[in-house]
Design a protein around this motif. Sequence first.
Motif, PDB file in Angstrom:
ATOM      1  N   HIS A 177     -58.882 -56.738 -15.730  1.00 12.80           N
ATOM      2  CA  HIS A 177     -59.901 -57.095 -14.723  1.00 12.80           C
ATOM      3  C   HIS A 177     -59.906 -58.613 -14.519  1.00 12.80           C
ATOM      4  CE1 HIS A 177     -63.902 -55.961 -12.775  1.00 12.80           C
ATOM      5  NE2 HIS A 177     -63.865 -57.275 -12.659  1.00 12.80           N
TER       6      HIS A 177
ATOM      7  N   HIS B  97     -59.916 -61.741 -11.141  1.00 16.19           N
ATOM      8  CA  HIS B  97     -60.120 -61.958  -9.705  1.00 16.19           C
ATOM      9  C   HIS B  97     -59.191 -63.092  -9.269  1.00 16.19           C
ATOM     10  CE1 HIS B  97     -63.582 -59.287  -9.701  1.00 16.19           C
ATOM     11  NE2 HIS B  97     -64.102 -59.958 -10.714  1.00 16.19           N
TER      12      HIS B  97
ATOM     13  N   GLU C 143     -64.349 -53.543  -7.607  1.00 13.32           N
ATOM     14  CA  GLU C 143     -65.353 -53.036  -8.495  1.00 13.32           C
ATOM     15  C   GLU C 143     -66.536 -52.540  -7.690  1.00 13.32           C
ATOM     16  OE1 GLU C 143     -67.551 -56.155 -10.859  1.00 13.32           O
ATOM     17  OE2 GLU C 143     -65.802 -57.354 -10.312  1.00 13.32           O
TER      18      GLU C 143
ATOM     19  N   HIS D 288     -66.618 -51.863 -16.727  1.00 13.41           N
ATOM     20  CA  HIS D 288     -66.019 -53.163 -17.039  1.00 13.41           C
ATOM     21  C   HIS D 288     -67.066 -54.117 -17.617  1.00 13.41           C
ATOM     22  CE1 HIS D 288     -66.592 -56.893 -14.673  1.00 13.41           C
ATOM     23  NE2 HIS D 288     -67.301 -56.130 -13.882  1.00 13.41           N
TER      24      HIS D 288
ATOM     25  N   ASP E 179     -62.237 -60.877 -16.579  1.00 13.45           N
ATOM     26  CA  ASP E 179     -63.175 -61.066 -15.470  1.00 13.45           C
ATOM     27  C   ASP E 179     -63.076 -62.509 -14.953  1.00 13.45           C
ATOM     28  OD1 ASP E 179     -64.944 -60.169 -13.547  1.00 13.45           O
ATOM     29  OD2 ASP E 179     -66.727 -60.366 -14.792  1.00 13.45           O
TER      30      ASP E 179
HETATM   31 ZN   LIG Z   1     -65.374 -58.751 -11.893  1.00 16.19          ZN
END
Ligand SMILES: [Zn+2]
Length: 262
Positions: free
Chosen positions: A5, A7, A89, A149, A199
């Motif tokens: 996960h 970005h 997500e 997550h 994340d």
């Molecule tokens: Zn995220």
Amino acid sequence: MVDSHAHLFFDGIYQDLDNILKSAKQSGVNYILTVSTDSKTIPLNISIAENHDNVCCSVGVHPHHFIDGYDLEELIILSKKTKVVAVGEIGLDYHYQDQTPKSDQIHLFRAMLSIATQCNLPYIIHSRECFDDIFCILSEYKIPSSVFHCYTDSVENAKKILDLGHFISFSGVITFKKSIDLLDVVRYVPDDRFLIETDCPYLAPVPHRGKPNEPAFVNLVAECIAEVRKTSVAHISKITTNNFFNLFQKAKFLWKEKYDAV
Ligand SMILES: [Zn+2]
Ligand SMILES: [Zn+2]
């Protein structure tokens, strides 16, 4: 190792993407799933996955981005692209209800779940201060598995998630001093049911806390888990990589030859 996960399309990461991906590789992070958050940036996120061999992506709208709108038919078409391995997500976030009211969030969540059902894709759940509502909605759906997550909830709720057949993903939050209770969940989850993630650019693990996060730092999450579960980082890397490919079957197909060689 896999960062399940990230970005990669966010400001700060995207501009320095080549260096960031290089440093991930050097740290043994072989695969990255870059997760979408809003309609506008989905094409950019997909193009990042299409332009990098070891990156796959998801398509979905985060509860905070309800206000930006979305075209469900368009998202379904995009979800069928080769490098799109999940819907996400998606979920609920009651921490900032003034941004998007509960009813709108639930409407969006159900719309996103309909993409997962139609495309037979696993999905990535964002859940904050809303567990009962999410759990109630998910219990109605007989659709592919999901991953919760950046898990920061209780052992009791972890049990409910696992009983429904879903996975749990741990982020750098487990390395924070205040996360003592969360370590009980780290000990509790069986070997075959958890993933690791950054994340990034958020939630950099200790000792990078407060600085921008990047996929290379998923190593620190694995180290923390290995210490808590009294095992080796190599073992955590192996099982979380296996779990990633068990959940995201399309990624397994995408990288089958390489994966078999691991
Ligand atoms: Zn995220
Ligand atoms: Zn999230």
